[in-house]
Design a protein around this motif. Structure first.
Motif, short mmCIF file in Angstrom:
data_model
loop_
_atom_site.label_atom_id
_atom_site.label_comp_id
_atom_site.label_asym_id
_atom_site.label_seq_id
_atom_site.Cartn_x
_atom_site.Cartn_y
_atom_site.Cartn_z
N GLN A 1 0.81 -1.04 -0.33
CA GLN A 1 -0.38 0.21 -0.53
C GLN A 1 0.99 1.29 -0.47
O GLN A 1 0.58 2.22 0.07
CB GLN A 1 -0.89 -0.14 1.24
CG GLN A 1 -1.25 -1.11 1.28
CD GLN A 1 -3.13 -1.10 0.12
OE1 GLN A 1 -3.24 0.01 -0.77
NE2 GLN A 1 -3.62 -2.29 0.40
N ARG B 1 -4.83 8.44 -4.26
CA ARG B 1 -6.39 8.26 -3.96
C ARG B 1 -7.00 7.25 -5.20
O ARG B 1 -7.40 8.73 -6.74
CB ARG B 1 -6.84 9.87 -3.68
CG ARG B 1 -8.31 9.47 -3.34
CD ARG B 1 -8.41 11.25 -2.39
NE ARG B 1 -9.94 11.21 -1.56
CZ ARG B 1 -9.58 10.83 -0.38
NH1 ARG B 1 -7.69 10.42 0.10
NH2 ARG B 1 -9.56 10.55 0.60
N GLY C 1 -15.09 5.36 -6.90
CA GLY C 1 -15.32 4.93 -5.87
C GLY C 1 -15.11 3.88 -4.96
O GLY C 1 -16.35 3.43 -4.63
N SER C 2 -14.10 2.89 -5.47
CA SER C 2 -13.40 2.35 -4.88
C SER C 2 -12.81 2.87 -3.61
O SER C 2 -12.59 3.91 -3.36
CB SER C 2 -12.49 1.41 -5.59
OG SER C 2 -11.45 2.40 -6.21
N ASP C 3 -13.35 1.67 -2.49
CA ASP C 3 -12.54 1.51 -1.03
C ASP C 3 -10.45 1.55 -1.19
O ASP C 3 -9.87 1.78 -1.64
CB ASP C 3 -12.27 0.58 -0.65
CG ASP C 3 -11.84 0.64 0.99
OD1 ASP C 3 -10.88 0.14 1.63
OD2 ASP C 3 -12.71 1.30 1.77
N TRP C 4 -10.46 2.79 -0.96
CA TRP C 4 -8.99 3.28 -0.43
C TRP C 4 -7.77 2.21 -0.07
O TRP C 4 -7.15 2.63 -0.61
CB TRP C 4 -9.07 4.55 0.70
CG TRP C 4 -7.81 4.74 0.79
CD1 TRP C 4 -6.90 4.71 1.43
CD2 TRP C 4 -6.69 5.93 0.28
NE1 TRP C 4 -5.59 4.83 1.92
CE2 TRP C 4 -5.31 6.08 0.92
CE3 TRP C 4 -7.24 6.74 -1.09
CZ2 TRP C 4 -4.44 6.91 0.35
CZ3 TRP C 4 -5.76 7.58 -1.86
CH2 TRP C 4 -4.88 8.03 -1.30
N GLY C 5 -8.42 2.06 0.60
CA GLY C 5 -7.46 0.35 0.80
C GLY C 5 -7.26 -0.69 0.35
O GLY C 5 -7.19 -1.78 0.24
N ALA C 6 -8.53 -1.03 -0.71
CA ALA C 6 -8.69 -1.56 -2.01
C ALA C 6 -7.45 -2.16 -2.42
O ALA C 6 -6.73 -0.92 -3.12
CB ALA C 6 -9.19 -1.80 -2.87
#
Length: 86
Positions: free
Chosen positions: A30, A35, A39-44
């Motif tokens: 990570q 960013r 619309g996907s998750d930040w941690g994905a």
């Protein structure tokens, strides 16, 4: 025989899930991640490699399962005698 076939399958499924949750974070970085704008998750992770991780989980779980069955079969770890319900 160590146990019935349903018990052996249940033990394998439990081992498979434990190994899966152990293998899932491997290879994830990570570090410098931008960013997300879709619309996907930040941690994905961008590429989770799930197919490879499921295959790895299956063979690692099989090795652990066989080792556990051998330990139980040859009584390398003494287990208490439980009363039979038959």
């Amino acid at each position: 025989m160590v146990a019935g076939p349903i018990t052996l399958v249940a033990i394998y499924i439990i081992i498979w899930w434990v190994v899966l949750f152990t293998i899932l974070p491997l290879g994830m970085n990570q570090g410098a991640q931008e960013r997300p704008t879709d619309g996907s998750d930040w941690g994905a992770p961008p590429a989770p490699n799930l197919k490879r991780k499921f295959i790895t989980t299956t063979w690692v779980a099989a090795i652990v399962w066989v080792a556990l069955i051998l330990v139980i079969q040859f009584q390398l770890i003494p287990l208490p005698d439980l009363p039979s319900t038959r």
